[in-house]
Scaffold this active site. Structure first.
Site, PDB file in Angstrom:
ATOM      1  N   GLU A 191       0.818  -1.225   0.000  1.00 43.50           N
ATOM      2  CA  GLU A 191       0.000   0.000   0.000  1.00 43.50           C
ATOM      3  C   GLU A 191       0.846   1.267   0.000  1.00 43.50           C
ATOM      4  O   GLU A 191       0.499   2.242  -0.667  1.00 43.50           O
ATOM      5  CB  GLU A 191      -0.960  -0.016   1.188  1.00 43.50           C
ATOM      6  CG  GLU A 191      -2.109  -1.008   1.055  1.00 43.50           C
ATOM      7  CD  GLU A 191      -1.689  -2.456   1.281  1.00 43.50           C
ATOM      8  OE1 GLU A 191      -0.571  -2.688   1.789  1.00 43.50           O
ATOM      9  OE2 GLU A 191      -2.478  -3.356   0.942  1.00 43.50           O
TER      10      GLU A 191
ATOM     11  N   HIS B 122     -10.987  -5.992   8.392  1.00 41.98           N
ATOM     12  CA  HIS B 122     -11.767  -5.762   7.177  1.00 41.98           C
ATOM     13  C   HIS B 122     -12.978  -4.871   7.430  1.00 41.98           C
ATOM     14  O   HIS B 122     -13.844  -4.782   6.577  1.00 41.98           O
ATOM     15  CB  HIS B 122     -12.246  -7.095   6.589  1.00 41.98           C
ATOM     16  CG  HIS B 122     -11.166  -7.919   5.978  1.00 41.98           C
ATOM     17  ND1 HIS B 122     -10.216  -8.571   6.715  1.00 41.98           N
ATOM     18  CD2 HIS B 122     -10.875  -8.195   4.673  1.00 41.98           C
ATOM     19  CE1 HIS B 122      -9.391  -9.223   5.909  1.00 41.98           C
ATOM     20  NE2 HIS B 122      -9.756  -9.013   4.668  1.00 41.98           N
TER      21      HIS B 122
END
Lengths: 381, 334
Positions: B65, B134
């Site tokens: 990321e 998540h």
């Protein structure tokens, strides 16, 4: 139940290699030479004009380092991370690039920016404290001097990648120190660059210490250049105090990137003669003998001796270089001694393209505070 | 003007269409992230973009990321408009240094000479039964960083309009996608003229007179449902959908609270240090004399996001909103 007792295991069991697995490339050509590459003193042919340019810039660079360090002692600069001893790396990095290329310097690479053409005062704005990046990055294609470690490396990859997508002939040269190679962004940048075959050159100045931590406590790799192998790009090791060698290795890598050959990792072995900054006491982590040995391997002395013995450099050329450096230093001193002109309202000027309502309110608040102070001052008179 | 029959469309389709239209109009728009190309993203938000525009415009990156956002910074420096996908809210954390030290500050550091016109798309929030890492609601982290715009749509139309606005913005936008609304549907046609929603404007989703529910993203449908249910108790609730957390629309919010005299902030992010504290403080500072009761907050509990089998106890639902509304009977209590 042990592995040996598992059904199918045992002497008769021969695991087959997974289908179609093979190493991506033969790593041997990517491995760097065990010794840093050198040019000076080897009798290799030298480009006289280039060498004289390197020499002039080295002299100017050292003078700049000395002047900037003096300015910290006078309180004109908050801090200055000197690159004395590393000037060959700084200067070669700047001179190896073409006009359309981009330089991504770290906080210690002021000299590279100045050698690329940046105004010496603008290069110190960050360190004086009047703004962060004191220049428009587009003007000389120099990214902001980057204080967080290695975070500018992925920027260089992205910019080079974008330029290639647009069909432009642009190479990005990204500079980082030995400590920065431990950061995650170093890894991610090299990996992205290799996967994308981006026209980037990663230039590590291994000056021995990350503030006080020596290289041996930073990495267990045989050299920082060895790290290239794992990414699938060539690694080169060069004597960072040999200006001719650094320039040649960087030029090779830049040319390789320019013709679509992808990224290269270069480690220049050099030494930081001064402390990390004026806030650091280098005597706590290194001994005088080590510093003295590196002073004897000085980039300016190395080049000067070589050019003198080859008859490229005479006393009048040396004098001219010294005088040009002195003129630069005097002008820098004079301009830095002038008080910086600051507008407090600039605090709100560049947060967003358009000010938010909240920032307009805060701007009005500060304006009112300033006006009130002004009235108080007048009242006292 | 010809009218185009609107068919049910999902928020996911509207987001995909927004990127597709932006990419078709402007060749400098590039999409990049993990799985965004061939797979079309794990939520299929980038479905078909690589096929239509090529892998150079919609790029599967290595799984990293910070690298995704860091290279996007370099691309933006060279004049592209990257749209970055962070696969899940908590996966964005490795990219925080790039976001905070570079994306949000580049314009400021360079004295206005280098903007960062990029979008970071972050699917956020819970309610889909996701396992650990998540389901985070990370908006407070982004809100606390000057230089970023932070927006979040609650409707299909806004998903399109706000994403178009985010891509067109000359400043970086953290675009929070409420992932439990991805499959929410509305009558919406991309072929009908769709307004590009300006960033920084809240909207009154439901007018009412007795109290204001201030909310955004995944909690907007919850508040609308609560407002319907509250009618039985005699409450006529107004629902304000913020749409943009930064810049914050004090004007719309305060106009509503001044009309109703009571307010509840509703979000699923944690309450302590969460967006609701900021919003309640702003409302109190500006509307104190109009308030009949303290501004209340209905938020997620101050816990790490719970495992999926317990998330229903954590997420603020209709009942918890209605309980708060009941507590707005301040005068009766005191």
């Amino acid at each position: 139940m042990t592995v040996q007792e598992l059904p199918g295991a045992g002497a008769a069991y021969r695991p087959a290699p997974p289908p179609a697995w093979r190493p991506r490339t033969d790593p041997a050509p990517l491995l760097p030479d065990p010794e840093p590459y050198r040019v000076l003193g080897t009798g290799a042919p030298l480009d006289r004009a280039l060498m004289l340019r390197l020499y002039t810039e080295l002299i100017r660079g050292r003078r700049y380092n000395a002047q900037a360090t003096a300015l910290t002692k006078q309180g004109r600069l908050a801090v200055y991370p000197s690159s004395t001893g590393q000037e060959a790396c700084e200067v070669a990095a700047a001179l190896v690039l073409q006009e359309q290329d981009w330089l991504f310097p770290s906080y210690r690479d002021t000299l590279a920016a100045v050698a690329r053409g940046l105004d010496p005062v603008q290069a110190l704005t960050l360190l004086r404290g009047d703004w962060h990046t004191g220049y428009d990055p587009h003007e000389h294609r120099i990214a902001p001097l980057c204080t967080p470690l290695a975070t500018q490396l992925p920027h260089a990859v992205g910019l080079a990648h974008a330029a290639r997508l647009k069909g432009d002939d642009v190479v990005a040269l990204a500079m980082v120190g030995d400590g920065g190679t431990s950061e995650g962004d170093f890894h991610e940048a090299l990996n992205f660059a290799a996967v994308w075959q981006a026209p980037v050159v990663f230039f590590v100045q291994n000056n021995g210490f990350a503030i006080s931590v020596p290289l041996a406590k930073q990495t267990a790799a045989p050299s920082l250049a060895h790290k290239a192998v794992g990414y699938g790009m060539p690694g080169r090791l060069v004597d960072g105090n040999d200006a001719a060698a650094v320039h040649e290795v960087l030029a090779d890598a830049v040319a390789r990137a320019r013709r679509g050959g992808g990224p290269t990792l270069i480690e220049a072995v050099t030494y930081r003669i001064e402390a990390h900054t004026n806030a650091d006491d280098a005597t706590r982590y290194r001994v005088d003998a080590e510093v003295a040995a590196w002073r004897d391997h000085d980039p300016i002395q190395l080049l000067e001796a070589e050019l003198t013995s080859r008859g490229f450099l005479d006393d009048s050329a040396k004098k001219a270089a010294a005088e040009a450096a002195e003129t630069m230093a005097a002008a820098l001193r004079e301009r830095m001694n002038a008080e910086a002109e600051l507008d407090p309202m600039d605090l709100f000027a560049h947060v967003y393209a358009e000010k938010t309502a909240q920032l307009r309110e805060q701007e009005a608040q500060l304006r009112a505070e300033l006006a009130a102070h002004e009235n108080e001052d007048e009242g006292e008179r | 003007m010809t009218t185009v029959a609107a068919k049910p469309a999902t928020m996911a389709q509207a987001l995909q269409r927004a990127m597709r239209d932006a990419m078709a109009e402007d060749p400098s728009v590039h999409v990049l992230g993990e799985d965004v190309g061939t797979l079309g993203g794990v939520f299929r938000i980038t479905d078909g973009l690589a096929k239509e525009f090529g892998e150079d415009r919609c790029t599967d990156t290595p799984l990293a990321e910070a690298g995704i956002l860091g290279t996007a910074v370099g691309m933006a420096m060279y004049g592209l408009r990257p749209v970055v996908e962070m696969q899940f809210d908590a996966f964005a954390y490795p990219a925080f240094e790039q976001l905070i030290s570079h994306v949000s500050k580049m314009r400021n550091r360079t004295g206005g000479s280098m903007g960062m016109p990029l979008v970071v798309r972050v699917p956020y929030g819970g309610g889909i039964g996701g396992v650990e890492h998540h389901s985070d609601s990370s908006e407070a982290y982004y809100m606390a960083t000057p230089g970023l715009h932070v927006v979040t749509p609650a409707t299909v139309e806004d998903a399109y309009g706000l994403l178009r606005a985010a891509i067109a913005s000359d400043d970086p936008v953290v675009f929070l996608e409420p992932k439990r609304l991805y499959w929410s549907k509305a009558e919406w046609s991309p072929d009908a003229p769709t307004e590009v929603a300006p960033i920084g404007k809240a909207v009154v989703r439901r007018p009412g007179r007795s109290a204001t529910l201030i909310t955004y993203g995944p909690s907007v449908p919850v508040c609308l449902e609560a407002a319907e249910a509250a009618k039985a108790e005699g409450w006529d609730l107004e629902v304000v959908d913020l749409r943009s957390l930064v810049p914050f629309d004090d004007e719309t919010v305060c106009a509503s609270v001044r009309r109703t005299g009571r307010a509840v902030v509703v979000h699923e992010s944690t309450g302590f240090g969460g967006p609701g504290g900021e919003i309640a403080a702003r409302v109190t500072e500006r509307c104190f004399h109009h308030l009949e009761a303290p501004v209340l907050r209905v938020a997620g509990f101050d816990i790490p996001y719970p495992p999926p089998m317990l998330e229903k106890h954590h997420l603020p639902g209709v009942d918890r909103v209605l309980d708060a509304v009941a507590r707005l009977q301040w005068e009766a209590e005191s």
